[in-house]
Motif scaffolding. Structure first.
Motif, PDB file in Angstrom:
ATOM      1  N   ASP A   6       0.823  -1.008   0.000  1.00  0.00           N
ATOM      2  CA  ASP A   6       0.194   0.109   0.056  1.00  0.00           C
ATOM      3  C   ASP A   6       0.995   1.125  -0.034  1.00  0.00           C
ATOM      4  O   ASP A   6       0.535   2.197  -0.608  1.00  0.00           O
ATOM      5  CB  ASP A   6      -1.028  -0.108   1.153  1.00  0.00           C
ATOM      6  N   ALA A   9       2.436   1.932  -3.517  1.00  0.00           N
ATOM      7  CA  ALA A   9       1.504   2.273  -4.460  1.00  0.00           C
ATOM      8  C   ALA A   9       1.467   3.842  -4.244  1.00  0.00           C
ATOM      9  O   ALA A   9       0.932   4.504  -5.311  1.00  0.00           O
ATOM     10  CB  ALA A   9      -0.073   1.662  -4.105  1.00  0.00           C
ATOM     11  N   LYS A  57       1.192  -2.576 -12.675  1.00  0.00           N
ATOM     12  CA  LYS A  57       0.115  -1.429 -11.857  1.00  0.00           C
ATOM     13  C   LYS A  57       0.468  -1.819 -10.515  1.00  0.00           C
ATOM     14  O   LYS A  57       0.829  -2.789  -9.989  1.00  0.00           O
ATOM     15  CB  LYS A  57      -1.258  -1.807 -12.156  1.00  0.00           C
ATOM     16  N   SER A  58       0.464  -0.493  -9.855  1.00  0.00           N
ATOM     17  CA  SER A  58       0.877  -0.483  -8.400  1.00  0.00           C
ATOM     18  C   SER A  58      -0.273  -0.913  -7.350  1.00  0.00           C
ATOM     19  O   SER A  58       0.005  -0.652  -6.312  1.00  0.00           O
ATOM     20  CB  SER A  58       1.805   0.827  -7.875  1.00  0.00           C
ATOM     21  N   TRP A  59      -1.208  -1.037  -7.975  1.00  0.00           N
ATOM     22  CA  TRP A  59      -2.542  -1.271  -7.212  1.00  0.00           C
ATOM     23  C   TRP A  59      -2.586  -2.348  -6.210  1.00  0.00           C
ATOM     24  O   TRP A  59      -2.104  -3.318  -6.624  1.00  0.00           O
ATOM     25  CB  TRP A  59      -3.820  -1.203  -7.931  1.00  0.00           C
ATOM     26  N   THR A  60      -3.292  -2.445  -5.137  1.00  0.00           N
ATOM     27  CA  THR A  60      -3.468  -3.428  -4.077  1.00  0.00           C
ATOM     28  C   THR A  60      -4.863  -4.156  -4.312  1.00  0.00           C
ATOM     29  O   THR A  60      -5.074  -5.020  -3.739  1.00  0.00           O
ATOM     30  CB  THR A  60      -3.306  -3.156  -2.790  1.00  0.00           C
ATOM     31  N   LYS A  61      -5.498  -3.522  -5.334  1.00  0.00           N
ATOM     32  CA  LYS A  61      -6.973  -4.304  -5.381  1.00  0.00           C
ATOM     33  C   LYS A  61      -7.718  -3.927  -6.840  1.00  0.00           C
ATOM     34  O   LYS A  61      -6.977  -2.854  -7.466  1.00  0.00           O
ATOM     35  CB  LYS A  61      -8.038  -3.453  -4.515  1.00  0.00           C
ATOM     36  N   GLN A  66      -9.797   0.318 -11.554  1.00  0.00           N
ATOM     37  CA  GLN A  66      -8.496  -0.361 -12.158  1.00  0.00           C
ATOM     38  C   GLN A  66      -8.952  -1.267 -13.195  1.00  0.00           C
ATOM     39  O   GLN A  66      -8.074  -1.333 -14.128  1.00  0.00           O
ATOM     40  CB  GLN A  66      -7.987  -1.066 -10.845  1.00  0.00           C
ATOM     41  N   ALA A  89       0.511  -7.067 -10.746  1.00  0.00           N
ATOM     42  CA  ALA A  89       0.199  -6.168  -9.737  1.00  0.00           C
ATOM     43  C   ALA A  89       0.018  -6.773  -8.396  1.00  0.00           C
ATOM     44  O   ALA A  89      -0.214  -8.073  -8.543  1.00  0.00           O
ATOM     45  CB  ALA A  89      -1.438  -5.595 -10.285  1.00  0.00           C
ATOM     46  N   VAL A  91      -1.945  -7.620  -6.232  1.00  0.00           N
ATOM     47  CA  VAL A  91      -3.141  -7.875  -5.594  1.00  0.00           C
ATOM     48  C   VAL A  91      -3.414  -9.110  -5.157  1.00  0.00           C
ATOM     49  O   VAL A  91      -2.651 -10.030  -5.634  1.00  0.00           O
ATOM     50  CB  VAL A  91      -4.052  -7.513  -7.125  1.00  0.00           C
TER      51      VAL A  91
END
Length: 557
Positions: A6, A9, A57-61, A66, A89, A91
């Motif tokens: 997180d 991100a 992608k640096s998202w976590t969800k 997204q 990612a 995720v």
């Protein structure tokens, strides 16, 4: 080491750097990472040989926003040469996320294969490369604490002897390898000197490095500047010694905290070997366009830099080294071609193995090149005119050619094994000229200014010598020498027979002769040598007798 995805991100630059390092760790030099600010075609990395596009992608969800971004990237990738498309990612995918991604795979299966690399894949890769995780996520303060703890451990005695030492060295080597995911460290300790060698790790992403030099305006500083410029502009390679580097701007290397005042830097040559070796010829061209004999060359390799390249070659003897400088074509101006010829052996053993007749051919052509206003370089069927800048001939090669001719003549006439001296000296050149002149039947000047002809004379003969040479006008003396050798390199060459003449002689022990005559001694030693202004001549046959019209002359054998 636990990674906070997180927090990562929230730092796009750091996340992008992490992705860059992981891609090069996975694919090495095969991967090309892409800055998507100008349109990335649905990919952040491209692996040409397997036609794989990778989107990071640096998202976590995977929320609505997204997922929409993923779809836009897929649409941009359609119609490209992509054979497989990979989403990376951090995720933890839910069953719904996996169902959604599988539906995309079905929609785009006719275009390319699709793969999803989630947080578990990322953590597995970081576990394989702890240096990347440490570099990206560990603070300098934590590094200091870790190193202090390990230093305390290393201060313990080596109770296990050499095996204990080797074990600790392995631990330190492993630990040092974790300091940077980009730069590897090798270290050595010998004779009280400790050294650390910094190198780019295999598979690391390309690095932009800005080196600031502190160079004084003196000959040494100018040499450093020229060497670095040649390395950058023509790829020739250079070594920057300690004391010249002020600082280096590169985030990864700055993190190593190197003491720049003690650091040397090696710029390796950017060598190109494809298309080499290659044959070429070089000819002198006179002002009216006539050409001389060809000098046959072999071009071995090139080095390439930002402005052009150096092409390196040799002649058949290896004693002549050629360097062509070829500049990149300027708009509407064509290319500039320059040439540097360097003559001489690189080591002592090399010269002794060179055929002097082949070397004579090379030096003869070099003499014509030295005198000519222009040259022609021929590569295959292409002729390149090399017009020399305004200059005066050096005249260096004519004396070398003359000495080589004499050398070959002496070797063949005496039928001796006479290797070329590894280093030519004035003595070698002089002795070769003397030997060649004697063998041709010439009268030659001899290096015998300190030679003495020792005569065992009667008192009457001694008095005659004194009257003629000391109180009179002097006279010439001829005699035969036995056992003289002249060295060429390390080979002594005998000179027999040799007849020597002093054009004007003197008695070197005149005081002793005068004393002996005053004491009425019957046998008087007389030492006769050349007068200060006398010529000392030598020949292989006796000197002709004097002409009666020339007056008396003293002779002794």
């Amino acid at each position: 080491m636990r990674i906070s995805w997180d927090e990562l991100a929230e730092s796009p630059k750091k996340a992008e750097q992490l992705f860059d390092l992981l891609m090069h760790a996975e694919y090495g030099d095969r991967v090309r990472t892409i800055n998507g600010s100008g349109g990335d075609g649905g990919r952040d990395a491209w692996i040409e040989d397997i036609r794989r596009s990778v989107e990071f992608k640096s998202w976590t969800k995977l929320g609505k926003s997204q997922r929409a971004q993923v779809v836009r990237s897929l649409k941009r990738a359609v119609g490209t040469e992509t054979a497989s498309w990979v989403l990376v990612a951090p995720v933890h995918p839910t069953p719904g996320d996996l169902q959604w991604f599988n539906s995309l795979k079905g929609r785009y299966r006719s275009s390319f294969e699709m793969v999803f690399r989630d947080v578990r894949w990322l953590e597995l890769k970081l576990a394989e490369r702890p240096d990347i995780a440490r570099y990206m996520l560990t603070t300098p303060h934590q590094e200091v604490i870790d190193m202090q703890r390990e230093l305390h451990q290393e201060q313990a005695g080596l109770v296990g002897g050499v095996p204990d030492l080797l074990k600790r060295l392995d631990v330190l080597r492993s630990r040092s390898d974790e300091l940077s995911p980009i730069w590897g460290l090798d270290f050595a300790s010998r004779g009280g000197q400790n050294s650390v060698f910094v190198r780019l790790k295999p598979g690391s992403p390309p690095q932009r490095i800005e080196v600031h030099l502190d160079v004084v305006d003196d000959p040494a500083g100018s040499a450093v500047t020229e060497a670095v410029a040649a390395a950058l502009h023509y790829g020739s390679g250079a070594v920057i010694e300690p004391g010249y580097i002020n600082r280096v701007d590169n985030e990864a290397i700055t993190a190593l905290n190197l003491p720049w005042e003690q650091v040397a830097m090696v710029l390796p040559d950017q060598r190109v070997t494809a298309g080499f070796p290659r044959a070429a010829t070089l000819r002198a061209r006179t002002g009216d366009g006539a050409t001389g004999r060809p000098l046959h060359l072999t071009l071995h390799y090139a080095t390439e830099g930002s402005l052009g390249m150096y092409v390196h070659g040799t002649d058949s003897t290896g004693m002549l080294r050629l360097r062509l400088r070829i500049d990149r074509p300027a708009p509407e101006q064509g290319s500039n071609v320059g040439m540097l010829l360097q003559y001489g052996a690189k080591d002592d053993q090399h010269a002794a193995s060179v055929d002097p007749e082949a070397l004579l051919r090379t030096v003869t052509v070099l003499d014509s090149l030295d005198q000519a206003p222009g040259m022609i370089l021929v590569l295959d069927t292409e002729q390149i005119d090399l017009d020399a800048q305004t200059r005066e001939p050096t005249g260096h090669f004519a004396p070398i050619a003359r000495t080589l001719r004499d050398f070959v003549f002496v070797r063949d006439e005496l039928d001796v094994v006479l290797p070329l001296p590894a280093r030519w000296s004035r003595r070698d050149e002089r002795n070769i000229a003397i030997l060649a002149g004697l063998l041709r039947g010439d009268e030659v000047s001899m290096p015998l200014s300190t030679t003495v002809c020792h005569q065992i004379s009667t008192a009457e003969e001694a008095r005659l010598y004194m009257d003629l040479l000391e109180t009179g006008y002097g006279g010439r003396i001829d005699f035969e020498m036995v056992g003289l050798t002249l060295p060429v390199g390390k080979v002594p060459v005998p000179v027999d027979p040799l007849y020597v003449a002093f054009s004007r002689a003197r008695i070197t022990n005149a005081a002793e002769v005068t004393t002996a005559l005053a004491s009425a001694e019957k046998i008087v030693p007389v030492d006769i040598g050349p007068a200060p202004d006398s010529a000392v001549l030598g020949r292989r046959t006796p000197f002709p007798g004097p002409d009666p019209a020339d007056g008396p002359e003293t002779s002794s054998t």
